[in-house]
Design a protein around this motif. Structure first.
Motif, mmCIF file in Angstrom:
data_model
loop_
_atom_site.group_PDB
_atom_site.id
_atom_site.type_symbol
_atom_site.label_atom_id
_atom_site.label_comp_id
_atom_site.label_asym_id
_atom_site.label_seq_id
_atom_site.Cartn_x
_atom_site.Cartn_y
_atom_site.Cartn_z
ATOM 1 N N THR A 46 0.461 -1.347 0.102
ATOM 2 C CA THR A 46 0.047 0.011 0.032
ATOM 3 C C THR A 46 0.779 1.416 -0.135
ATOM 4 O OG1 THR A 46 -1.713 -1.572 1.450
ATOM 5 C CG2 THR A 46 -1.863 0.968 1.382
ATOM 6 N N THR A 83 -2.080 -2.162 -3.617
ATOM 7 C CA THR A 83 -3.328 -1.367 -3.214
ATOM 8 C C THR A 83 -3.188 0.252 -3.435
ATOM 9 O OG1 THR A 83 -3.062 -2.764 -1.760
ATOM 10 C CG2 THR A 83 -4.369 -1.639 -1.418
ATOM 11 N N ASP A 86 -6.824 3.589 -0.813
ATOM 12 C CA ASP A 86 -7.627 2.409 0.377
ATOM 13 C C ASP A 86 -6.998 3.481 2.047
ATOM 14 O OD1 ASP A 86 -8.204 -0.157 1.402
ATOM 15 O OD2 ASP A 86 -6.337 -0.765 2.480
ATOM 16 N N ASP A 87 -8.273 3.286 2.334
ATOM 17 C CA ASP A 87 -8.297 4.345 3.475
ATOM 18 C C ASP A 87 -7.016 5.208 4.191
ATOM 19 O OD1 ASP A 87 -10.759 3.866 3.856
ATOM 20 O OD2 ASP A 87 -10.724 2.743 4.931
ATOM 21 N N TRP A 236 -10.839 -4.050 0.129
ATOM 22 C CA TRP A 236 -9.219 -4.377 -0.265
ATOM 23 C C TRP A 236 -9.490 -5.539 0.178
ATOM 24 C CZ3 TRP A 236 -5.801 -5.466 5.306
ATOM 25 C CH2 TRP A 236 -5.119 -6.261 4.487
ATOM 26 N N HIS A 265 -7.483 -10.471 5.941
ATOM 27 C CA HIS A 265 -6.776 -10.459 4.192
ATOM 28 C C HIS A 265 -6.875 -11.448 3.154
ATOM 29 C CE1 HIS A 265 -6.400 -8.523 0.931
ATOM 30 N NE2 HIS A 265 -5.166 -8.716 0.114
#
Ligand code: 5CA
Ligand code: ZN
Length: 419
Positions: A46, A83, A86-87, A236, A265
């Protein structure tokens, strides 16, 4: 998504054997692939901060598997993701005043430089979350149609011009195999789910563990057209499911990542694969956590040793790689100056040992490296085998002409260490 350049892999005499790895789902050693084609999905970064030693160790571990498969004559497909929405990425972008796109692009480029320097073979298929959104949205719509997912009502102000279309969650209760990847009890899973990006408390969910598949548009958040789902962005876990399935099919050999990805995950992405008609990975491999001063190195805590900073300081990336290889991939270990100093000393000895024309017979060393790696990627044992040859070479010499070349090519091909 652009990958990085592939290093040349020198050829060495002979061939490696079947690679056995520990499947963290069953706790048993299994053949990593059925051959002659081997498929590997490794969860990518990420990109909201620079590559730290923990990431490096994880990618080097799977690079050893890739190299051991190639050495065994396998035809390998290696797939990975980024990723890139994403947050945590959006939060870091807001906190630092850069756009999330800029942050993701810059950190993804830096990661590619780090992987190149560390000699990690690039993925054959490398996809970002953003470029996969249309395929994810289509799959989520299919899961809704089949009753395997459901909508959860939005709060006031969410959902753009279609506030009636809720967020979409997967229903874990429809899957009799849910829980088989991590094998944890219910209380453990709920706690980990909350800790690792899940939302067990969200009102309207059928089960606290149900994971988001599609998050509808929120004010200030990026959002994409999701067709019948409404505007939003993907959850995700489903991203990795779709990228793996698209490149490797519904049934592939190994899915890997750090141990912190085991639950939720990999549990969730495998459940999504089943819901879509596949079965996900046959084996799950998880690397131990690299720490600093007794705490797991993590971007959110900020206790990081950054690969690019070490490189800027003039540290040889091969010494960084060798420092990682001194630890078994399943081990939890702490980075400190001693780890690096030992690796630098070892690298120097290995370089000195291969600098002549002759040396001790390399055959048993190459066999020992191969055997160590085939046995659950036992890099420390492989490193010890090279140490023994280097010690003999430096103390006793040896008269096998070309031995240093064979050993240095084997170290390069199998361990990814260029001397
Ligand atoms: N993008 C997701 C996976 S789809 C993600 O977890 N990204 S990450 O940037 O947080 O981590 C990238 C990889 O590094 C993951 O496999 C993660 O498990 C691993 N990792 C993160 N921290 C450590 C650590 N301290 N030690 C070992 N591996 C780590
Ligand atoms: Zn992933």
């Amino acid at each position: 998504m652009q990958t990085w350049p592939a290093p040349q892999i020198p050829s060495i005499p002979g061939r490696g054997g079947q690679v056995r790895v520990l499947d963290s789902t069953t706790g048993e050693l299994v053949d990593a692939s059925r051959g002659p084609h081997s498929s590997l999905y490794v969860c990518g970064i990420t990109p909201y901060d620079a590559t730290h030693l923990g990431h490096a160790a994880t990618y080097i571990a799977f690079d050893l598997l890739h190299r051991a498969w190639l050495d065994a004559g396998q035809d390998v497909t290696f797939v990975s993701n980024v990723t890139d929405v994403d947050d945590p990425l959006l939060e870091r972008a807001t906190a630092t005043g850069v756009s999330w796109e800029r942050l993701a692009t810059d950190q993804t480029a830096l990661f590619a430089e780090d992987m190149t320097a560390l000699g990690v073979l690039p993925p054959h298929v490398y996809l970002g979350a953003v470029e996969t959104i249309p395929r994810v949205a289509e799959a989520v719509a299919r899961l809704l149609d089949r009753g395997l997912a459901y909508r959860v009502e939005l709060e006031e102000g969410a959902g753009g011009d279609r506030p009636d279309l809720g967020d979409v969650y997967a229903d874990v209760s429809v899957d009799p195999h849910f829980g088989s990847v991590a094998g944890l009890d219910h209380d453990q899973t709920v706690a980990l789910f909350a800790e690792r990006g899940g939302d067990p408390e969200r009102p309207g969910k059928r089960d606290p563990l149900d994971p988001a598949l599609w998050r509808r548009e929120r004010p200030g958040d990026p959002a994409w057209d999701g067709g019948p789902l409404g505007t939003g962005r993907p959850g995700w876990h489903i991203e990795c499911t779709i990228i793996a399935e698209g490149a490797l099919g519904g049934d592939f050999d190994v899915q890997g990542g750090g141990r912190d990805l085991c639950f939720p995950h990999h549990e969730m992405s495998t459940a999504h694969a089943r819901a879509l008609g596949g079965s996900g990975a046959r084996a799950h491999m998880h690397t131990g956590m690299v720490g600093l001063d007794g705490a797991k190195m993590s971007k959110s805590v900020g206790n990081l040793v950054i690969v690019s900073t070490l490189r800027e300081q003039g540290v040889d990336p091969m010494a960084i790689r060798l420092a990682v290889l001194a630890h078994h991939y399943r081990e939890d270990w702490d980075w400190d100056d001693t780890v690096l100093t030992e690796a630098q000393t070892r690298l120097g000895r290995w370089r000195a040992a291969v600098s002549g024309n002759g040396g001790p017979d390399p055959e048993s060393t190459v066999v020992a490296i191969r055997r160590a790696l085939a046995n659950d990627l036992d890099a420390p044992a492989a490193v010890r085998a090279v140490d023994t040859w280097a010690d003999d070479s430096l103390s006793l010499g040896g008269d096998v002409v070309g031995a240093p070349g064979v050993v240095s090519r084997a170290i390069d091909a199998l361990l990814g260490i260029r001397l």
